[in-house]
Design a protein around this motif. Structure first.
Motif, PDB file in Angstrom:
ATOM      1  N   LYS A 148       4.591  -8.535 -15.585  1.00 18.93           N
ATOM      2  CA  LYS A 148       5.190  -7.260 -15.959  1.00 18.93           C
ATOM      3  C   LYS A 148       4.230  -6.131 -15.614  1.00 18.93           C
ATOM      4  O   LYS A 148       3.042  -6.185 -15.939  1.00 18.93           O
ATOM      5  N   ILE A 149       4.748  -5.123 -14.953  1.00 16.93           N
ATOM      6  CA  ILE A 149       3.971  -3.907 -14.704  1.00 16.93           C
ATOM      7  C   ILE A 149       4.871  -2.731 -15.052  1.00 16.93           C
ATOM      8  O   ILE A 149       6.021  -2.658 -14.606  1.00 16.93           O
ATOM      9  N   THR A 150       4.402  -1.855 -15.898  1.00 17.74           N
ATOM     10  CA  THR A 150       5.239  -0.793 -16.447  1.00 17.74           C
ATOM     11  C   THR A 150       5.061   0.521 -15.692  1.00 17.74           C
ATOM     12  O   THR A 150       4.109   0.707 -14.927  1.00 17.74           O
ATOM     13  N   LEU A 151       5.979   1.437 -15.960  1.00 20.71           N
ATOM     14  CA  LEU A 151       5.863   2.779 -15.380  1.00 20.71           C
ATOM     15  C   LEU A 151       4.577   3.448 -15.849  1.00 20.71           C
ATOM     16  O   LEU A 151       3.903   4.135 -15.071  1.00 20.71           O
ATOM     17  N   ASP A 152       4.200   3.237 -17.110  1.00 17.15           N
ATOM     18  CA  ASP A 152       2.948   3.822 -17.623  1.00 17.15           C
ATOM     19  C   ASP A 152       1.750   3.285 -16.855  1.00 17.15           C
ATOM     20  O   ASP A 152       0.826   4.048 -16.510  1.00 17.15           O
ATOM     21  N   GLU A 153       1.742   1.969 -16.578  1.00 18.71           N
ATOM     22  CA  GLU A 153       0.614   1.398 -15.833  1.00 18.71           C
ATOM     23  C   GLU A 153       0.576   1.958 -14.413  1.00 18.71           C
ATOM     24  O   GLU A 153      -0.513   2.204 -13.873  1.00 18.71           O
ATOM     25  N   TRP A 154       1.732   2.151 -13.807  1.00 17.76           N
ATOM     26  CA  TRP A 154       1.795   2.754 -12.460  1.00 17.76           C
ATOM     27  C   TRP A 154       1.180   4.152 -12.499  1.00 17.76           C
ATOM     28  O   TRP A 154       0.314   4.490 -11.691  1.00 17.76           O
ATOM     29  N   ARG A 155       1.608   4.956 -13.470  1.00 17.63           N
ATOM     30  CA  ARG A 155       1.110   6.331 -13.594  1.00 17.63           C
ATOM     31  C   ARG A 155      -0.405   6.339 -13.813  1.00 17.63           C
ATOM     32  O   ARG A 155      -1.145   7.048 -13.113  1.00 17.63           O
ATOM     33  N   GLU A 156      -0.850   5.546 -14.790  1.00 14.85           N
ATOM     34  CA  GLU A 156      -2.276   5.548 -15.136  1.00 14.85           C
ATOM     35  C   GLU A 156      -3.112   4.924 -14.039  1.00 14.85           C
ATOM     36  O   GLU A 156      -4.248   5.355 -13.790  1.00 14.85           O
ATOM     37  N   GLY A 157      -2.569   3.919 -13.362  1.00 16.40           N
ATOM     38  CA  GLY A 157      -3.306   3.268 -12.288  1.00 16.40           C
ATOM     39  C   GLY A 157      -3.528   4.166 -11.093  1.00 16.40           C
ATOM     40  O   GLY A 157      -4.602   4.152 -10.473  1.00 16.40           O
ATOM     41  N   ILE A 158      -2.537   4.968 -10.767  1.00 17.79           N
ATOM     42  CA  ILE A 158      -2.701   5.928  -9.668  1.00 17.79           C
ATOM     43  C   ILE A 158      -3.729   6.993 -10.054  1.00 17.79           C
ATOM     44  O   ILE A 158      -4.600   7.371  -9.253  1.00 17.79           O
ATOM     45  N   ALA A 159      -3.645   7.470 -11.294  1.00 19.29           N
ATOM     46  CA  ALA A 159      -4.571   8.518 -11.756  1.00 19.29           C
ATOM     47  C   ALA A 159      -6.011   8.027 -11.794  1.00 19.29           C
ATOM     48  O   ALA A 159      -6.948   8.763 -11.437  1.00 19.29           O
ATOM     49  N   SER A 160      -6.213   6.785 -12.212  1.00 20.23           N
ATOM     50  CA  SER A 160      -7.574   6.256 -12.347  1.00 20.23           C
ATOM     51  C   SER A 160      -8.110   5.652 -11.058  1.00 20.23           C
ATOM     52  O   SER A 160      -9.321   5.433 -10.924  1.00 20.23           O
ATOM     53  N   GLY A 161      -7.232   5.354 -10.136  1.00 19.77           N
ATOM     54  CA  GLY A 161      -7.645   4.677  -8.906  1.00 19.77           C
ATOM     55  C   GLY A 161      -7.568   3.171  -8.997  1.00 19.77           C
ATOM     56  O   GLY A 161      -7.888   2.467  -8.027  1.00 19.77           O
ATOM     57  N   ASP A 162      -7.158   2.634 -10.160  1.00 20.62           N
ATOM     58  CA  ASP A 162      -7.037   1.185 -10.298  1.00 20.62           C
ATOM     59  C   ASP A 162      -5.938   0.629  -9.376  1.00 20.62           C
ATOM     60  O   ASP A 162      -6.012  -0.514  -8.937  1.00 20.62           O
TER      61      ASP A 162
END
Length: 364
Positions: free
Chosen positions: A287-301
């Motif tokens: 599972k990968i959520t919209l929040d993880e997508w948003r935060e991952g792009i912002a952090s570079g993860d």
């Protein structure tokens, strides 16, 4: 299964075909023939048989107004491509995987199973009849569309006792048109592609019909595709209207949404997972959520995001539009890992990269 041939006496001229192949688009033009196999249930209702396998001229299908497919949507389809290699031979990619998925879809839609070898032979016979329609331009292929429809005329709610399996073919260029570059994706908040216990894992027209209003919304907001979420599961990412999604993480791993029954198991998706594992890349289906997508792009993860499917192969995603919120960069360039996997996959399909897994099948 033996096929008979009734070849068209009204084929496109060399000039007409050349005009089409100069700019094939996607799904706009069709070849001269179609492959057909009919199925009829046994008199006692237990099982049935496939019969009358044939190649015939492409043209309208005569259906009774009461045909089941028109009222209850009992139909399924597949999509794959035929590629011309440097020596002039024509090959397709993992057709047995498509045949297996067709049968999984058939089971879900209460349609009969088709022997995998008959499926592959139908592709072979059609491509051989319409060999001249295979385009040779960069990134081009002959798109093959097998489908199965319930043709019995009746209005009772039950599985049909007469079914037709067919294959049509269309020369195809770049699915999104023009130069390959990252696309923008619209997040659907009001619509779902499929629900739990539904037909999400089957490749049937109803799933795509359900996605079209959301796709129109995406286009109205300047996006090429729409992303569906599971709002009952933390807004988990599911898939696009017709493509699976992958995330390239900063640590070099690959993540894609797990198959939950609402997501279609793409042949391209499974091929990418295998190619990534061949490279030693960790691959996680979760599972990968919209929040993880948003935060991952912002952090570079999350370093790169791409979509995949038979039609578009691999397409980088630059920007995600969630209403007024923008996630990513519309001006982003395609990621290095995305393009590397894309080039390897296309290379296998075109015969320029070693086919280590025996995925290719010669058609002509």
């Amino acid at each position: 299964m033996e096929f008979t041939e009734n070849l068209s006496t009204n084929r496109a001229s060399d000039q007409e075909r050349a005009r089409v192949l100069a700019n094939p688009g996607f799904g706009d033009f069709f070849t001269d023939h179609t492959a057909v196999i009919d199925w009829t249930a046994n008199a006692d209702g237990n099982g049935g048989s496939w019969h009358d396998a044939r190649i015939e001229p492409y043209g309208p299908i005569a259906l009774d107004p009461a045909a089941s497919v028109l009222h209850y949507g009992q139909e399924i389809f597949e999509g794959l491509k035929a590629y011309q290699h440097a020596d002039g031979s024509v090959w397709t990619f993992r057709p047995h995987a498509n045949a297996a998925r067709l049968n999984r879809s058939a089971k879900r839609l209460a349609l009969p199973q088709l022997d995998e070898e008959a499926f592959v032979e139908s592709l072979r016979r059609l491509v051989q009849a319409d060999r001249a329609w295979v385009p040779t331009g960069e990134g081009e292929a002959l798109y093959l569309r097998p489908f199965m429809i319930a043709t019995e005329a009746f209005l009772g709610v039950r599985s049909a006792r007469e079914v037709s399996y067919r294959v049509i073919a269309s020369p195809a260029g770049n699915y999104f048109g023009g130069e390959l570059k990252p696309v923008s994706i619209w997040v659907s908040k009001n619509y779902a592609r499929a629900g739990r216990g539904g037909t999400g894992s089957a490749k049937c027209g109803g799933n795509y019909a359900a996605s079209l209003v959301a796709q129109m919304e995406a286009e109205a907001n300047g996006c090429k595709q729409v992303l569906f979420l599971d709002e009952f599961n933390d807004n988990a990412v599911e898939e696009l209207g017709g493509m699976n999604v992958f995330f390239v993480m900063k640590d070099g791993s690959l993540v894609t949404p797990a198959l939950t029954g609402t997501i279609l198991e793409g042949v391209t998706r499974s091929s990418i997972i295998q190619l990534a594992k061949d490279r030693g890349m960790p691959v996680t289906e979760r599972k990968i959520t919209l929040d993880e997508w948003r935060e991952g792009i912002a952090s570079g993860d999350i370093a790169e995001v791409f979509a995949c499917g038979t039609a578009a192969v691999i397409t980088p995603i630059g920007l995600l539009k969630n209403g007024d919120e923008l996630i990513g960069d519309e001006q982003a360039t395609a990621g290095e890992v995305t393009m590397s996997i894309r080039e390897e996959l296309l290379g296998i399909q075109l015969g320029t990269v070693e086919d280590r897994h025996g995925w290719l099948e010669k058609l002509a």
